[in-house]
Design a protein around this motif. Structure first.
Motif, PDB file in Angstrom:
ATOM      1  N   ALA A 134     -60.188  30.834 -36.337  1.00 52.76           N
ATOM      2  CA  ALA A 134     -61.093  31.103 -37.456  1.00 52.76           C
ATOM      3  C   ALA A 134     -62.128  29.997 -37.641  1.00 52.76           C
ATOM      4  CB  ALA A 134     -60.300  31.283 -38.747  1.00 52.76           C
ATOM      5  N   LEU A 135     -61.954  28.869 -36.956  1.00 54.03           N
ATOM      6  CA  LEU A 135     -62.885  27.745 -37.101  1.00 54.03           C
ATOM      7  C   LEU A 135     -64.170  27.958 -36.308  1.00 54.03           C
ATOM      8  CD1 LEU A 135     -60.385  24.768 -36.608  1.00 54.03           C
ATOM      9  CD2 LEU A 135     -61.383  25.549 -38.764  1.00 54.03           C
ATOM     10  N   SER A 136     -65.225  27.308 -36.753  1.00 53.73           N
ATOM     11  CA  SER A 136     -66.468  27.306 -35.986  1.00 53.73           C
ATOM     12  C   SER A 136     -66.269  26.447 -34.746  1.00 53.73           C
ATOM     13  CB  SER A 136     -67.607  26.732 -36.831  1.00 53.73           C
ATOM     14  OG  SER A 136     -67.374  25.349 -37.051  1.00 53.73           O
ATOM     15  N   LEU A 137     -67.156  26.565 -33.776  1.00 54.33           N
ATOM     16  CA  LEU A 137     -67.049  25.756 -32.555  1.00 54.33           C
ATOM     17  C   LEU A 137     -67.083  24.266 -32.877  1.00 54.33           C
ATOM     18  CD1 LEU A 137     -69.271  27.769 -30.051  1.00 54.33           C
ATOM     19  CD2 LEU A 137     -66.776  27.619 -30.122  1.00 54.33           C
ATOM     20  N   GLU A 175     -65.970  40.271 -31.929  1.00 54.69           N
ATOM     21  CA  GLU A 175     -66.451  38.888 -32.022  1.00 54.69           C
ATOM     22  C   GLU A 175     -66.052  38.280 -33.362  1.00 54.69           C
ATOM     23  OE1 GLU A 175     -70.679  38.756 -31.240  1.00 54.69           O
ATOM     24  OE2 GLU A 175     -70.387  39.653 -29.258  1.00 54.69           O
ATOM     25  N   GLY A 176     -66.151  39.069 -34.423  1.00 57.37           N
ATOM     26  CA  GLY A 176     -65.734  38.597 -35.739  1.00 57.37           C
ATOM     27  C   GLY A 176     -64.262  38.232 -35.770  1.00 57.37           C
ATOM     28  N   PHE A 177     -63.441  39.016 -35.086  1.00 58.66           N
ATOM     29  CA  PHE A 177     -62.014  38.740 -35.000  1.00 58.66           C
ATOM     30  C   PHE A 177     -61.699  37.683 -33.938  1.00 58.66           C
ATOM     31  CE2 PHE A 177     -61.181  43.224 -36.681  1.00 58.66           C
ATOM     32  CZ  PHE A 177     -60.682  42.784 -37.888  1.00 58.66           C
ATOM     33  N   ASN A 178     -62.707  37.347 -33.139  1.00 60.30           N
ATOM     34  CA  ASN A 178     -62.545  36.391 -32.040  1.00 60.30           C
ATOM     35  C   ASN A 178     -61.550  36.909 -30.997  1.00 60.30           C
ATOM     36  OD1 ASN A 178     -63.244  34.086 -30.649  1.00 60.30           O
ATOM     37  ND2 ASN A 178     -61.644  32.850 -31.597  1.00 60.30           N
ATOM     38  N   CYS A 201     -57.424  43.500 -39.831  1.00 60.10           N
ATOM     39  CA  CYS A 201     -57.808  42.970 -41.154  1.00 60.10           C
ATOM     40  C   CYS A 201     -56.569  42.590 -41.956  1.00 60.10           C
ATOM     41  CB  CYS A 201     -58.636  43.994 -41.927  1.00 60.10           C
ATOM     42  SG  CYS A 201     -60.353  44.093 -41.440  1.00 60.10           S
ATOM     43  N   ARG A 202     -55.567  43.452 -41.961  1.00 61.19           N
ATOM     44  CA  ARG A 202     -54.328  43.162 -42.688  1.00 61.19           C
ATOM     45  C   ARG A 202     -53.671  41.897 -42.144  1.00 61.19           C
ATOM     46  NH1 ARG A 202     -53.430  48.617 -42.653  1.00 61.19           N
ATOM     47  NH2 ARG A 202     -52.215  48.467 -40.753  1.00 61.19           N
ATOM     48  N   PHE A 203     -53.639  41.764 -40.831  1.00 60.78           N
ATOM     49  CA  PHE A 203     -53.016  40.604 -40.212  1.00 60.78           C
ATOM     50  C   PHE A 203     -53.693  39.312 -40.662  1.00 60.78           C
ATOM     51  CE2 PHE A 203     -52.795  37.458 -36.815  1.00 60.78           C
ATOM     52  CZ  PHE A 203     -51.427  37.304 -36.727  1.00 60.78           C
ATOM     53  N   ARG A 204     -55.007  39.358 -40.792  1.00 59.43           N
ATOM     54  CA  ARG A 204     -55.755  38.162 -41.186  1.00 59.43           C
ATOM     55  C   ARG A 204     -55.946  38.052 -42.697  1.00 59.43           C
ATOM     56  NH1 ARG A 204     -59.706  35.857 -37.028  1.00 59.43           N
ATOM     57  NH2 ARG A 204     -58.707  36.443 -35.109  1.00 59.43           N
ATOM     58  N   HIS A 205     -55.493  39.056 -43.421  1.00 54.83           N
ATOM     59  CA  HIS A 205     -55.680  39.101 -44.879  1.00 54.83           C
ATOM     60  C   HIS A 205     -57.178  39.128 -45.215  1.00 54.83           C
ATOM     61  CE1 HIS A 205     -51.421  38.298 -45.199  1.00 54.83           C
ATOM     62  NE2 HIS A 205     -51.579  37.250 -44.432  1.00 54.83           N
ATOM     63  N   ALA A 247     -67.151  42.149 -42.418  1.00 55.69           N
ATOM     64  CA  ALA A 247     -68.602  42.332 -42.272  1.00 55.69           C
ATOM     65  C   ALA A 247     -69.297  40.985 -42.122  1.00 55.69           C
ATOM     66  CB  ALA A 247     -69.162  43.104 -43.468  1.00 55.69           C
ATOM     67  N   LYS A 248     -68.906  40.012 -42.915  1.00 52.84           N
ATOM     68  CA  LYS A 248     -69.501  38.671 -42.834  1.00 52.84           C
ATOM     69  C   LYS A 248     -69.177  38.007 -41.500  1.00 52.84           C
ATOM     70  CE  LYS A 248     -71.627  38.420 -46.679  1.00 52.84           C
ATOM     71  NZ  LYS A 248     -73.068  38.557 -46.632  1.00 52.84           N
ATOM     72  N   GLU A 249     -67.917  38.056 -41.097  1.00 53.26           N
ATOM     73  CA  GLU A 249     -67.483  37.412 -39.852  1.00 53.26           C
ATOM     74  C   GLU A 249     -68.127  38.070 -38.633  1.00 53.26           C
ATOM     75  OE1 GLU A 249     -65.624  34.661 -39.551  1.00 53.26           O
ATOM     76  OE2 GLU A 249     -65.291  34.505 -41.709  1.00 53.26           O
ATOM     77  N   ALA A 250     -68.325  39.392 -38.694  1.00 51.10           N
ATOM     78  CA  ALA A 250     -68.875  40.139 -37.566  1.00 51.10           C
ATOM     79  C   ALA A 250     -70.398  40.236 -37.611  1.00 51.10           C
ATOM     80  CB  ALA A 250     -68.273  41.538 -37.531  1.00 51.10           C
TER      81      ALA A 250
END
Length: 108
Positions: free
Chosen positions: A89-92, A54-57, A13-17, A24-27
């Protein structure tokens, strides 16, 4: 082990800010569930951890690789690392658009 798993999530989380809310939203995990994991200092279940990854990809293997942050590559410059993270971080759909744009730029 609990602290290691939670610390790893915090590190990513820190790495991605990202905040816990953003994770929670991303995952696709309810914020209250994820927040409870941190507040109670409990290890997330495997299905929850899979969703977090999956949220972190990243893969579960990447998650448990503590020696080296899977989001960083030593041979890459910081700018290249930032570009890669932005791409991840982009969608497909947006990834496809970016690839098409880059291909267009390369054909100048």
């Amino acid at each position: 082990m609990e602290n290691e798993v939670l610390n790893r999530i915090r590190e990513l989380c820190r790495f991605r800010h990202w905040s816990v809310y953003r994770l929670a939203k991303e995952a696709d995990i309810p914020y209250s569930s994820l927040n409870n994991i941190f507040n109670r200092n409990t290890v997330p279940s495997i299905p929850t951890l899979e969703k977090i990854c999956e949220g972190f990809n990243i893969t579960l293997s990447d998650f448990f690789e503590y020696k080296k942050n899977p989001l960083r590559q030593e041979s890459m410059t910081e700018e290249e690392q930032e570009l890669l993270e932005s791409y991840r971080a982009l969608s497909l759909k947006d990834r496809g658009l970016l690839k098409a744009y880059m291909n267009g730029l390369l054909k100048r």
